[in-house]
Write a protein that holds these residues in place. Sequence first.
Motif, PDB file in Angstrom:
ATOM      1  N   UNK A  14       0.714  -1.102   0.084  1.00 51.51           N
ATOM      2  CA  UNK A  14      -0.056  -0.178  -0.038  1.00 51.51           C
ATOM      3  C   UNK A  14       0.913   1.215  -0.124  1.00 51.51           C
ATOM      4  N   UNK A  15       0.572   2.147  -1.062  1.00 54.79           N
ATOM      5  CA  UNK A  15       1.361   3.623  -0.997  1.00 54.79           C
ATOM      6  C   UNK A  15       0.539   4.537  -0.339  1.00 54.79           C
ATOM      7  N   UNK A  16       0.951   4.511   1.093  1.00 57.34           N
ATOM      8  CA  UNK A  16       0.156   5.531   1.674  1.00 57.34           C
ATOM      9  C   UNK A  16       0.448   6.842   1.705  1.00 57.34           C
ATOM     10  N   UNK A  17      -0.298   7.787   1.671  1.00 56.56           N
ATOM     11  CA  UNK A  17       0.074   9.019   1.844  1.00 56.56           C
ATOM     12  C   UNK A  17       0.035   9.508   3.484  1.00 56.56           C
ATOM     13  N   UNK A  18       0.922   9.528   4.272  1.00 58.86           N
ATOM     14  CA  UNK A  18       0.902   9.480   5.523  1.00 58.86           C
ATOM     15  C   UNK A  18       0.485  10.973   5.961  1.00 58.86           C
ATOM     16  N   UNK A  19      -0.397  11.274   6.601  1.00 59.15           N
ATOM     17  CA  UNK A  19      -0.733  12.679   7.182  1.00 59.15           C
ATOM     18  C   UNK A  19       0.223  13.297   7.994  1.00 59.15           C
ATOM     19  N   UNK A  20      -0.168  14.468   8.331  1.00 57.52           N
ATOM     20  CA  UNK A  20       0.940  15.293   9.306  1.00 57.52           C
ATOM     21  C   UNK A  20       0.258  14.918  10.658  1.00 57.52           C
ATOM     22  N   UNK A  28       1.030   3.016  10.277  1.00 52.83           N
ATOM     23  CA  UNK A  28       1.369   1.633   9.911  1.00 52.83           C
ATOM     24  C   UNK A  28       0.192   0.858  10.670  1.00 52.83           C
ATOM     25  N   UNK A  29      -0.120   1.287  11.737  1.00 54.67           N
ATOM     26  CA  UNK A  29      -0.981   0.443  12.689  1.00 54.67           C
ATOM     27  C   UNK A  29      -2.575   0.706  12.208  1.00 54.67           C
ATOM     28  N   UNK A  30      -2.764   2.171  11.850  1.00 55.27           N
ATOM     29  CA  UNK A  30      -4.129   2.169  11.249  1.00 55.27           C
ATOM     30  C   UNK A  30      -4.201   1.500   9.874  1.00 55.27           C
ATOM     31  N   UNK A  31      -3.210   1.780   8.966  1.00 53.29           N
ATOM     32  CA  UNK A  31      -3.402   0.948   7.871  1.00 53.29           C
ATOM     33  C   UNK A  31      -3.696  -0.584   8.084  1.00 53.29           C
ATOM     34  N   UNK A  32      -2.776  -1.273   9.003  1.00 52.26           N
ATOM     35  CA  UNK A  32      -3.159  -2.412   9.161  1.00 52.26           C
ATOM     36  C   UNK A  32      -4.349  -2.941   9.545  1.00 52.26           C
ATOM     37  N   UNK A  33      -5.047  -2.032  10.638  1.00 48.78           N
ATOM     38  CA  UNK A  33      -6.291  -2.130  11.046  1.00 48.78           C
ATOM     39  C   UNK A  33      -7.208  -2.141   9.851  1.00 48.78           C
ATOM     40  N   UNK A  34      -7.144  -1.101   9.205  1.00 47.25           N
ATOM     41  CA  UNK A  34      -8.084  -0.857   7.969  1.00 47.25           C
ATOM     42  C   UNK A  34      -8.071  -2.145   7.143  1.00 47.25           C
ATOM     43  N   UNK A  35      -7.103  -2.852   6.690  1.00 50.00           N
ATOM     44  CA  UNK A  35      -7.012  -4.101   5.993  1.00 50.00           C
ATOM     45  C   UNK A  35      -7.212  -5.416   6.831  1.00 50.00           C
ATOM     46  N   UNK A  36      -7.034  -4.906   8.260  1.00 48.26           N
ATOM     47  CA  UNK A  36      -7.445  -6.153   8.986  1.00 48.26           C
ATOM     48  C   UNK A  36      -6.424  -7.402   8.738  1.00 48.26           C
ATOM     49  N   UNK A 221      -9.815   7.943   1.902  1.00 51.86           N
ATOM     50  CA  UNK A 221      -9.974   7.085   0.696  1.00 51.86           C
ATOM     51  C   UNK A 221     -10.266   5.648   1.095  1.00 51.86           C
ATOM     52  N   UNK A 222      -9.479   5.323   2.083  1.00 52.98           N
ATOM     53  CA  UNK A 222      -9.367   3.618   2.541  1.00 52.98           C
ATOM     54  C   UNK A 222     -10.536   3.568   3.541  1.00 52.98           C
ATOM     55  N   UNK A 223     -10.663   4.401   4.765  1.00 54.40           N
ATOM     56  CA  UNK A 223     -11.830   4.104   5.620  1.00 54.40           C
ATOM     57  C   UNK A 223     -13.005   3.808   5.126  1.00 54.40           C
ATOM     58  N   UNK A 224     -13.817   4.525   4.424  1.00 51.75           N
ATOM     59  CA  UNK A 224     -14.922   4.330   3.726  1.00 51.75           C
ATOM     60  C   UNK A 224     -15.114   2.829   3.375  1.00 51.75           C
ATOM     61  N   UNK A 229     -16.755  -3.193   5.023  1.00 51.95           N
ATOM     62  CA  UNK A 229     -15.768  -4.456   4.974  1.00 51.95           C
ATOM     63  C   UNK A 229     -15.497  -4.808   3.414  1.00 51.95           C
ATOM     64  N   UNK A 230     -15.262  -3.782   2.802  1.00 50.91           N
ATOM     65  CA  UNK A 230     -15.116  -4.255   1.399  1.00 50.91           C
ATOM     66  C   UNK A 230     -13.813  -4.595   0.962  1.00 50.91           C
ATOM     67  N   UNK A 231     -13.418  -5.781   1.536  1.00 47.41           N
ATOM     68  CA  UNK A 231     -11.846  -6.040   1.796  1.00 47.41           C
ATOM     69  C   UNK A 231     -11.481  -6.623   0.295  1.00 47.41           C
ATOM     70  N   UNK A 232     -12.466  -6.996  -0.687  1.00 49.31           N
ATOM     71  CA  UNK A 232     -11.777  -7.029  -2.371  1.00 49.31           C
ATOM     72  C   UNK A 232     -11.486  -5.867  -3.000  1.00 49.31           C
ATOM     73  N   UNK A 233     -12.184  -4.643  -2.765  1.00 50.75           N
ATOM     74  CA  UNK A 233     -11.741  -3.251  -3.113  1.00 50.75           C
ATOM     75  C   UNK A 233     -10.729  -3.001  -2.483  1.00 50.75           C
ATOM     76  N   UNK A 234     -10.324  -3.060  -1.134  1.00 52.46           N
ATOM     77  CA  UNK A 234      -9.187  -2.638  -0.670  1.00 52.46           C
ATOM     78  C   UNK A 234      -7.813  -3.482  -1.116  1.00 52.46           C
ATOM     79  N   UNK A 235      -8.181  -4.864  -1.338  1.00 53.37           N
ATOM     80  CA  UNK A 235      -6.848  -5.772  -1.937  1.00 53.37           C
ATOM     81  C   UNK A 235      -6.480  -5.224  -3.329  1.00 53.37           C
TER      82      UNK A 235
END
Length: 311
Positions: A14-20, A28-36, A221-224, A229-235
């Motif tokens: 995942x190429x994340x745009x890290x916020x300020x 990373x922890x938030x991204x991992x939780x989003x993707x479970x 963009x990822x959280x919605x 639980x649209x994991x196919x779309x996230x993947x």
Amino acid sequence: MGRRRKGREVSGILVLDKPLERSSNSAMIVARAIYKAAKAGHTGALDPLASGVLPICFGEATKFSQYLLDADKVYRTTVVLGEQRSTGDAEGKVVAILDASRLSEADVEAVLPDFRGEILQVPPMHSALKKDGKPLYELARKGVEVEREARPVTISCLELEGFRPGARAEVDLLVHCSKGTYIRSLAEDIGAALAVGGYVSALRRVQAGPFDESQALDFEALQPLRDREAFDELDALLLPLDTALSHIPAARLGEVAAGFLRNGQAVFVPQLPSGELFRLYETTPSGPVFMGLGELLADGRITPRRLLANM
């Protein structure tokens, strides 16, 4: 038996745009939780002050994260001249104030060549480098300063993109640098060369290895997708594992050679490109399948270096 990780066995980058105002580890922890995701890791820390490209490796991609850690980075930064801060950035306390109003754009341009190419840079006290097992920033917070050895880094591009004169002059820079380069130290060193001091007021990473900000996705963009639980779309947003290794030459193997490699045996590969490390692909009827990395032996055979599991 090892403890089984909880979460999905998902692999990719995942190429994340890290916020300020968020650390790389927190992002990373938030991204991992989003993707479970069962397993995740980031590939090069960005300070909370900085935003931008932070590749997150999930699952099998973590096996190759070191190659992103070692990759060049590109930053856009704003440096304030005429002031020094304790941390070298906007989060620090003001330790000195000087007048930069005499400076012109030409003055700044004149010192930049001294910071291009291979240079020696002293890491800042407010960094994660360790002294006797303790991060330097912990010592710095206690008011302790220790001697740091200058280290070679390479700045392959340093361009002046903007200049705003004044007692606190502002300079916008584009920096393409090797791993281990501290933009805060660069800002301080440029300020010292101009005899007015300097610190980083804004920093954005626009590229990390092969990944740039045009590919980056933010949490908005990822959280919605996670919420429903649209994991196919996230993947589907994850990049393939081998995209982190595009700078390494590829070697293609037939079924038999691929089988020997999976069993830990070295093999000869015809028409091998020049190099010492190779991306390995098995040729299959449905197309090439990435296997991992192999390295060249003295006798011309390739031996496994890092292979994907369950291949």
